[in-house]
Motif scaffolding. Structure first.
Motif, PDB file in Angstrom:
ATOM      1  N   VAL A 146       0.580  -1.276  -0.164  1.00  0.00           N
ATOM      2  CA  VAL A 146       0.031   0.021  -0.133  1.00  0.00           C
ATOM      3  C   VAL A 146       0.931   1.329   0.074  1.00  0.00           C
ATOM      4  O   VAL A 146       1.977   1.519   0.623  1.00  0.00           O
ATOM      5  CB  VAL A 146      -0.949  -0.147   1.072  1.00  0.00           C
ATOM      6  CG1 VAL A 146      -1.667   1.359   1.304  1.00  0.00           C
ATOM      7  CG2 VAL A 146      -1.827  -1.253   1.224  1.00  0.00           C
ATOM      8  N   CYS A 147       0.381   2.150  -1.041  1.00  0.00           N
ATOM      9  CA  CYS A 147       1.010   3.324  -0.712  1.00  0.00           C
ATOM     10  C   CYS A 147       0.132   4.523  -0.763  1.00  0.00           C
ATOM     11  O   CYS A 147      -1.139   4.667  -1.206  1.00  0.00           O
ATOM     12  CB  CYS A 147       1.813   3.621  -2.207  1.00  0.00           C
ATOM     13  SG  CYS A 147       2.370   5.332  -2.460  1.00  0.00           S
ATOM     14  N   LEU A 148       0.233   5.361   0.119  1.00  0.00           N
ATOM     15  CA  LEU A 148      -0.619   6.554   0.526  1.00  0.00           C
ATOM     16  C   LEU A 148      -0.266   7.803  -0.519  1.00  0.00           C
ATOM     17  O   LEU A 148       0.794   8.287  -0.449  1.00  0.00           O
ATOM     18  CB  LEU A 148      -0.557   7.087   2.080  1.00  0.00           C
ATOM     19  CG  LEU A 148      -0.537   5.906   3.112  1.00  0.00           C
ATOM     20  CD1 LEU A 148      -0.337   6.628   4.310  1.00  0.00           C
ATOM     21  CD2 LEU A 148      -1.752   5.370   3.023  1.00  0.00           C
ATOM     22  N   VAL A 149      -1.397   8.123  -1.156  1.00  0.00           N
ATOM     23  CA  VAL A 149      -1.060   9.236  -2.167  1.00  0.00           C
ATOM     24  C   VAL A 149      -2.309  10.277  -1.865  1.00  0.00           C
ATOM     25  O   VAL A 149      -3.431  10.203  -1.580  1.00  0.00           O
ATOM     26  CB  VAL A 149      -1.450   8.537  -3.514  1.00  0.00           C
ATOM     27  CG1 VAL A 149      -1.339   9.506  -4.467  1.00  0.00           C
ATOM     28  CG2 VAL A 149      -0.634   7.321  -3.801  1.00  0.00           C
ATOM     29  N   PRO A 150      -1.684  11.718  -2.161  1.00  0.00           N
ATOM     30  CA  PRO A 150      -2.568  12.700  -1.897  1.00  0.00           C
ATOM     31  C   PRO A 150      -3.533  12.621  -2.937  1.00  0.00           C
ATOM     32  O   PRO A 150      -3.377  12.473  -4.068  1.00  0.00           O
ATOM     33  CB  PRO A 150      -1.618  13.899  -1.927  1.00  0.00           C
ATOM     34  CG  PRO A 150      -0.545  13.573  -2.552  1.00  0.00           C
ATOM     35  CD  PRO A 150      -0.402  12.067  -2.308  1.00  0.00           C
ATOM     36  N   ASP A 151      -4.806  13.269  -2.673  1.00  0.00           N
ATOM     37  CA  ASP A 151      -5.976  13.290  -3.722  1.00  0.00           C
ATOM     38  C   ASP A 151      -6.761  14.785  -3.290  1.00  0.00           C
ATOM     39  O   ASP A 151      -7.108  14.870  -2.311  1.00  0.00           O
ATOM     40  CB  ASP A 151      -6.956  12.015  -3.320  1.00  0.00           C
ATOM     41  CG  ASP A 151      -8.039  12.415  -4.413  1.00  0.00           C
ATOM     42  OD1 ASP A 151      -8.214  13.408  -5.095  1.00  0.00           O
ATOM     43  OD2 ASP A 151      -8.923  11.269  -4.301  1.00  0.00           O
ATOM     44  N   PRO A 152      -6.494  15.494  -4.274  1.00  0.00           N
ATOM     45  CA  PRO A 152      -5.890  15.626  -5.504  1.00  0.00           C
ATOM     46  C   PRO A 152      -4.216  15.648  -5.362  1.00  0.00           C
ATOM     47  O   PRO A 152      -3.904  16.005  -4.401  1.00  0.00           O
ATOM     48  CB  PRO A 152      -6.457  16.877  -6.085  1.00  0.00           C
ATOM     49  CG  PRO A 152      -6.369  17.952  -4.962  1.00  0.00           C
ATOM     50  CD  PRO A 152      -7.344  16.917  -3.859  1.00  0.00           C
ATOM     51  N   GLY A 153      -3.834  15.252  -6.539  1.00  0.00           N
ATOM     52  CA  GLY A 153      -2.267  15.022  -6.504  1.00  0.00           C
ATOM     53  C   GLY A 153      -1.618  14.969  -7.929  1.00  0.00           C
ATOM     54  O   GLY A 153      -2.389  14.707  -8.966  1.00  0.00           O
ATOM     55  N   TYR A 154      -0.560  14.944  -7.974  1.00  0.00           N
ATOM     56  CA  TYR A 154       0.128  14.728  -9.190  1.00  0.00           C
ATOM     57  C   TYR A 154      -0.030  13.312  -9.910  1.00  0.00           C
ATOM     58  O   TYR A 154       0.290  12.579  -9.301  1.00  0.00           O
ATOM     59  CB  TYR A 154       1.623  14.963  -8.963  1.00  0.00           C
ATOM     60  CG  TYR A 154       2.514  15.131 -10.230  1.00  0.00           C
ATOM     61  CD1 TYR A 154       2.277  15.935 -11.118  1.00  0.00           C
ATOM     62  CD2 TYR A 154       3.715  14.685 -10.092  1.00  0.00           C
ATOM     63  CE1 TYR A 154       3.121  15.732 -12.311  1.00  0.00           C
ATOM     64  CE2 TYR A 154       4.723  14.372 -11.201  1.00  0.00           C
ATOM     65  CZ  TYR A 154       4.440  15.114 -12.413  1.00  0.00           C
ATOM     66  OH  TYR A 154       5.285  14.985 -13.454  1.00  0.00           O
ATOM     67  N   PRO A 155      -0.573  13.338 -10.972  1.00  0.00           N
ATOM     68  CA  PRO A 155      -0.882  11.946 -11.346  1.00  0.00           C
ATOM     69  C   PRO A 155       0.251  10.984 -11.691  1.00  0.00           C
ATOM     70  O   PRO A 155       0.090   9.811 -11.656  1.00  0.00           O
ATOM     71  CB  PRO A 155      -1.523  12.251 -12.987  1.00  0.00           C
ATOM     72  CG  PRO A 155      -2.035  13.682 -12.609  1.00  0.00           C
ATOM     73  CD  PRO A 155      -1.086  14.452 -11.707  1.00  0.00           C
ATOM     74  N   ASP A 156       1.495  11.659 -11.779  1.00  0.00           N
ATOM     75  CA  ASP A 156       2.559  10.590 -11.953  1.00  0.00           C
ATOM     76  C   ASP A 156       3.107   9.825 -10.552  1.00  0.00           C
ATOM     77  O   ASP A 156       3.639   8.794 -10.879  1.00  0.00           O
ATOM     78  CB  ASP A 156       3.953  11.463 -12.552  1.00  0.00           C
ATOM     79  CG  ASP A 156       3.645  11.720 -13.903  1.00  0.00           C
ATOM     80  OD1 ASP A 156       3.127  10.777 -14.653  1.00  0.00           O
ATOM     81  OD2 ASP A 156       4.058  12.703 -14.333  1.00  0.00           O
ATOM     82  N   TYR A 157       2.432  10.332  -9.545  1.00  0.00           N
ATOM     83  CA  TYR A 157       2.593   9.430  -8.506  1.00  0.00           C
ATOM     84  C   TYR A 157       2.009   8.173  -8.585  1.00  0.00           C
ATOM     85  O   TYR A 157       2.353   6.876  -8.391  1.00  0.00           O
ATOM     86  CB  TYR A 157       1.875   9.791  -7.235  1.00  0.00           C
ATOM     87  CG  TYR A 157       2.416  11.270  -6.737  1.00  0.00           C
ATOM     88  CD1 TYR A 157       3.830  11.521  -6.961  1.00  0.00           C
ATOM     89  CD2 TYR A 157       1.609  12.248  -6.100  1.00  0.00           C
ATOM     90  CE1 TYR A 157       4.149  12.811  -6.595  1.00  0.00           C
ATOM     91  CE2 TYR A 157       2.185  13.358  -5.599  1.00  0.00           C
ATOM     92  CZ  TYR A 157       3.338  13.872  -5.957  1.00  0.00           C
ATOM     93  OH  TYR A 157       3.943  15.069  -5.748  1.00  0.00           O
ATOM     94  N   TRP A 158       0.823   8.104  -9.413  1.00  0.00           N
ATOM     95  CA  TRP A 158       0.300   6.817  -9.707  1.00  0.00           C
ATOM     96  C   TRP A 158       0.784   5.993 -10.582  1.00  0.00           C
ATOM     97  O   TRP A 158       0.777   4.801 -10.636  1.00  0.00           O
ATOM     98  CB  TRP A 158      -1.370   7.227 -10.445  1.00  0.00           C
ATOM     99  CG  TRP A 158      -2.045   8.170  -9.707  1.00  0.00           C
ATOM    100  CD1 TRP A 158      -1.968   8.657  -8.269  1.00  0.00           C
ATOM    101  CD2 TRP A 158      -3.044   9.035 -10.249  1.00  0.00           C
ATOM    102  NE1 TRP A 158      -3.001   9.762  -8.275  1.00  0.00           N
ATOM    103  CE2 TRP A 158      -3.598  10.232  -9.481  1.00  0.00           C
ATOM    104  CE3 TRP A 158      -3.561   9.153 -11.702  1.00  0.00           C
ATOM    105  CZ2 TRP A 158      -4.728  10.913  -9.485  1.00  0.00           C
ATOM    106  CZ3 TRP A 158      -4.808   9.734 -11.817  1.00  0.00           C
ATOM    107  CH2 TRP A 158      -5.339  10.776 -10.812  1.00  0.00           C
TER     108      TRP A 158
END
Length: 402
Positions: free
Chosen positions: A132-144
């Motif tokens: 699991v990776c915690l990702v900001p939403d909204p955020g920079y799409p390249d994290y995905w």
């Protein structure tokens, strides 16, 4: 030659594709660019505020350094795999002067082909399938993108206006807090333009230590803060280097987006893993570019001061013009973006289409940055003040704001 000879040959057998390729997220910026280019090709004057590409050139002294360095035969050979020591020393010097952060150039800094490269590589060196990776939403799409390539799973952290667009760690489910191995943060933030205080990073370090989560701080807009405030680096928080790394790029600070120079800085073990992966992919940057990048970091910094002042002046002019047409929004705290609420009755994608089609103004729909980006559009302060005012005037003629 006949026309048939110009046609690309079809494959003799089905070409296989790795399963992970089907997991990659859609690049919504590519669609945005296509729509804008279609309007321009039709002869329309489009004011493009939808992208994040700096609109002014690299400072002359940096260009001159590259011109001179390109003549050095040493740089015509392969660079050292992990880059020249002088560039890592220059990055350490800049961090010490700007943030009072001490970094060991040899063990705590990795040279990257732009910050994006490191952001995509990090999940691949830390995560296994299903992690699991915690990702900001909204955020920079390249994290995905990096998480998808690692075949890991994302858990989204909502960035809400009521919490100053900072994640609420208490709102993360107990299961995800236990399973998470990596977390992305980005301040000054793209797309919300929010800034983070040192106290937030102190809380982040405590949270990361408690749950054994690596922190990845995307500091791409680290030089761009307004109203006399310099953005805070994650590495300024006590214990930060024990739990994570920060990604820095010269793209925004020195208008060097096309030069592709970035750094990962911080935890030595993580830096070692990034370097190991890069050993198998790259032979570092062209030495002349490394020399020019070192000049950018160690040379006169008045170009950065002027750049930030230019963006702040643009911000003020644009937001004053938006206020005149009834579009109320909080001014950005940092970055060169604005985060504007969509008027009632519209979606972010719908408003984006209307502005491009009827006002010939391009913006980025908030939904492209995650589900919690719905209700906003992102604008870039990447045109001169006259064009920014004109954009607001064009939008005002649509009478979208009562």
């Amino acid at each position: 030659m006949t026309n048939s000879e110009h046609r690309p040959a079809s494959s003799a057998f089905p070409i296989p594709s790795a399963h992970v390729m089907s997991q990659l997220p859609t690049q919504f910026f590519a669609t945005l660019v296509q729509n804008v280019n279609r309007e321009i090709a039709s002869g329309h004057d489009v004011i493009n505020l939808g992208q994040g590409n700096p609109d002014t050139p690299t400072p002359p002294h940096i260009i001159q350094s590259l011109q001179q360095s390109a003549e050095n035969p040493l740089y015509h050979k392969y660079s050292p795999f992990r880059g020249y020591a002088f560039l890592k020393e220059a990055a350490a010097k800049r961090y010490k002067e700007d943030y009072n952060v001490d970094l060991d150039p040899e063990t705590e800094i990795a040279i990257l082909f732009g910050g994006k490269t490191g952001l995509v590589q990090l999940p691949q060196v830390l995560l296994n399938p299903g992690d699991v990776c915690l990702v900001p939403d909204p955020g920079y799409p390249d994290y995905w993108s990096g998480v998808a390539l690692a075949q890991a799973r994302m858990s989204f952290m909502p960035l809400l206006q009521g919490n100053a667009f900072l994640p609420d760690y208490e709102a993360i489910s107990a299961d995800d807090r236990q399973k998470a191995k990596l977390m992305f943060l980005n301040y000054p933030n793209n797309p919300t333009s929010a800034a983070a205080p040192l106290s937030f990073y102190e809380d982040t370090v405590e949270f990361a230590m408690q749950h054994k989560i690596v922190v990845a701080s995307d500091f791409a807009y680290g030089a761009i803060g307004y109203d006399g405030h310099r953005p805070v680096s994650f590495l300024q928080a006590p214990g930060a280097k024990e739990v994570g790394v920060e990604f820095y790029t010269l793209s925004k600070t020195y208008n060097m987006a096309g030069w592709r120079v970035g750094f990962a800085l911080g935890n030595a073990e993580i830096i070692s893993k990034i370097n190991l992966l890069q050993d198998h992919i790259y032979v570092s940057l062209f030495g002349g570019i490394q020399a020019a990048a070192a000049e950018a970091l160690t040379g006169p910094q008045d170009c950065v001061t002027s750049l930030v002042a230019r963006y702040e002046s643009r911000r003020n002019a644009f937001y004053d013009a938006l206020s005149d047409i009834g579009w109320k929004a909080s001014k950005p705290e940092g970055s060169f973006f604005g985060w504007l609420p969509v008027p009632d009755g519209y979606t972010s994608a719908g408003l984006t289409d209307i502005l491009l089609r009827e006002a010939k103004v391009a913006v980025a729909p908030g939904i492209g940055f995650g589900s919690h980006g719905e209700g906003y559009v992102r604008v870039g302060l990447l045109s001169d003040e006259h064009r920014l005012r004109e954009a607001a005037e064009r939008i005002g003629k649509l009478h979208l704001f009562k």
